[in-house]
Design an enzyme around this catalytic site. Structure first.
Site, PDB file in Angstrom:
ATOM      1  N   GLY A  22       0.804  -1.222   0.000  1.00  0.00           N
ATOM      2  CA  GLY A  22       0.000   0.000   0.000  1.00  0.00           C
ATOM      3  C   GLY A  22       0.835   1.268   0.000  1.00  0.00           C
ATOM      4  N   HIS A  25       2.550   4.552  -5.027  1.00  0.00           N
ATOM      5  CA  HIS A  25       3.161   5.683  -5.737  1.00  0.00           C
ATOM      6  C   HIS A  25       3.365   5.261  -7.192  1.00  0.00           C
ATOM      7  CE1 HIS A  25       6.805   3.348  -5.341  1.00  0.00           C
ATOM      8  NE2 HIS A  25       6.695   3.384  -4.021  1.00  0.00           N
ATOM      9  N   GLY A  27       5.779   4.229  -8.765  1.00  0.00           N
ATOM     10  CA  GLY A  27       6.505   2.968  -8.953  1.00  0.00           C
ATOM     11  C   GLY A  27       5.544   1.784  -8.978  1.00  0.00           C
ATOM     12  N   HIS A  28       4.624   1.750  -8.002  1.00  0.00           N
ATOM     13  CA  HIS A  28       3.633   0.655  -7.984  1.00  0.00           C
ATOM     14  C   HIS A  28       2.762   0.709  -9.243  1.00  0.00           C
ATOM     15  CE1 HIS A  28       4.142   1.297  -3.479  1.00  0.00           C
ATOM     16  NE2 HIS A  28       4.394   0.024  -3.616  1.00  0.00           N
ATOM     17  N   GLN A  52       7.401  -9.753   7.926  1.00  0.00           N
ATOM     18  CA  GLN A  52       8.654  -9.330   7.301  1.00  0.00           C
ATOM     19  C   GLN A  52       9.294  -8.147   8.025  1.00  0.00           C
ATOM     20  OE1 GLN A  52       6.551  -8.546   3.440  1.00  0.00           O
ATOM     21  NE2 GLN A  52       7.952  -6.807   3.289  1.00  0.00           N
ATOM     22  N   SER A 177       7.521   4.021  -0.570  1.00  0.00           N
ATOM     23  CA  SER A 177       6.491   4.477   0.374  1.00  0.00           C
ATOM     24  C   SER A 177       7.147   5.109   1.592  1.00  0.00           C
ATOM     25  CB  SER A 177       5.618   3.304   0.813  1.00  0.00           C
ATOM     26  OG  SER A 177       5.085   2.667  -0.325  1.00  0.00           O
TER      27      SER A 177
END
Ligand code: PAF
Length: 272
Positions: A22, A25, A27-28, A52, A177
């Site tokens: 989530g 931006h 990039g996603h 993680q 993020s």
């Protein structure tokens, strides 16, 4: 999710998955476009995966803006946003995890010992839940990408892994993020990652192939340019992730992480 995915599969529809945590931006969104180009159905998973994050890491401070994420997804034509809760993904007494034993040892694995076990476990789960034909991951997380490819190979997941190039801010900072957690001063200094990598490329172009000297050059630059701490700067074989001492003909992944008070940033470049 699995029922829907099974239906799509039975209908012969190509399913593309974009796993994310989530706070989307550009990039996603570039990964969504790569999935869109090859899939009939695009699923974006939005799940901040607790397994993680180490005990002292930024799970509690991981940025979130679900409303904005959903608006981006709608604008990009994502078909399904899969947003499970942690207790839906993990049984309380879960005791099976995916552990890689070689590529995960160095780089980010050194300072984040449980990180990749969490990443691989959740990616394996997402593959089993969403049953994608293909899944798209960003090249900024270079070690993660190579580990996921290795998991797919070694555990025979029928999923094609596609990678998307790093998307950068205008000044060169790799989009992340976590950039939103940086203070103004840290944001200014965050460019040291990109500058270090470009300095290495320049030095190599002028004939410097010795990793010790390249590393010393960057360490000196960082001492002057930032209060952030260099977590690592590694020169590794792009395929095996084994450290190299001298840059020869094989592609070398140069990866680095810098810890700022508010966020830990990573960046990389492949020297070909
Ligand atoms: O790269 C990320 O955002 C995460 O590590 C991933 C792949 C979504 C797994 O939680």
């Amino acid at each position: 999710m699995q029922d829907m995915a099974l239906t799509w599969r039975r209908q012969g529809q190509i399913v593309g998955l974009v796993p994310t945590m989530g706070f989307l931006h550009e990039g996603h969104l570039s990964l969504v476009r790569l999935a869109r180009a090859q899939s009939k159905v695009v699923v974006l998973s939005l799940f901040v995966n607790p397994t993680q994050f180490g005990a002292n890491e930024d799970l509690d401070r991981y940025p979130s803006n679900i409303e904005r994420d959903l608006a981006y997804c709608e604008a990009e034509g994502v078909d399904v946003v899969f947003m499970p809760k942690a207790d839906e993904v993990y049984a309380e007494d879960a005791s099976v995890f995916v552990q890689e034993q070689k590529l995960s040892q160095g780089l980010c694995g050194m300072s984040r010992p449980i990180h990749f076990q969490g990443v691989l476990t959740v990616v394996a789960k997402l593959f089993n839940l969403c049953l994608p034909d293909l899944a798209v991951f960003g090249e900024k997380d270079a070690q993660q990408l190579r580990l996921i490819r290795r998991m797919v190979r070694d555990l025979n997941f029928p999923v094609e892994i596609i990678s998307g190039p790093i998307v950068r801010e205008e000044d060169g900072l790799a989009m992340s993020s976590r950039n939103s957690n940086l203070s103004e001063a840290e944001r200014g200094e965050a460019l040291v990652l990109r500058k270090s990598l470009l300095a290495i490329v320049d030095a190599k172009t002028f004939g410097e192939r010795n990793v010790k000297r390249l590393r010393a050059m960057v360490e000196e630059f960082l001492r002057e340019a930032t209060l952030g701490t260099l977590d690592y700067l590694e020169f590794v074989d792009d395929e095996t992730l084994e450290p190299v001492g001298h840059i020869e003909d094989r592609p070398v992944l140069v990866a680095m992480a810098v810890q700022f008070p508010s966020a830990r940033l990573i960046d990389n470049i492949v020297l070909t």
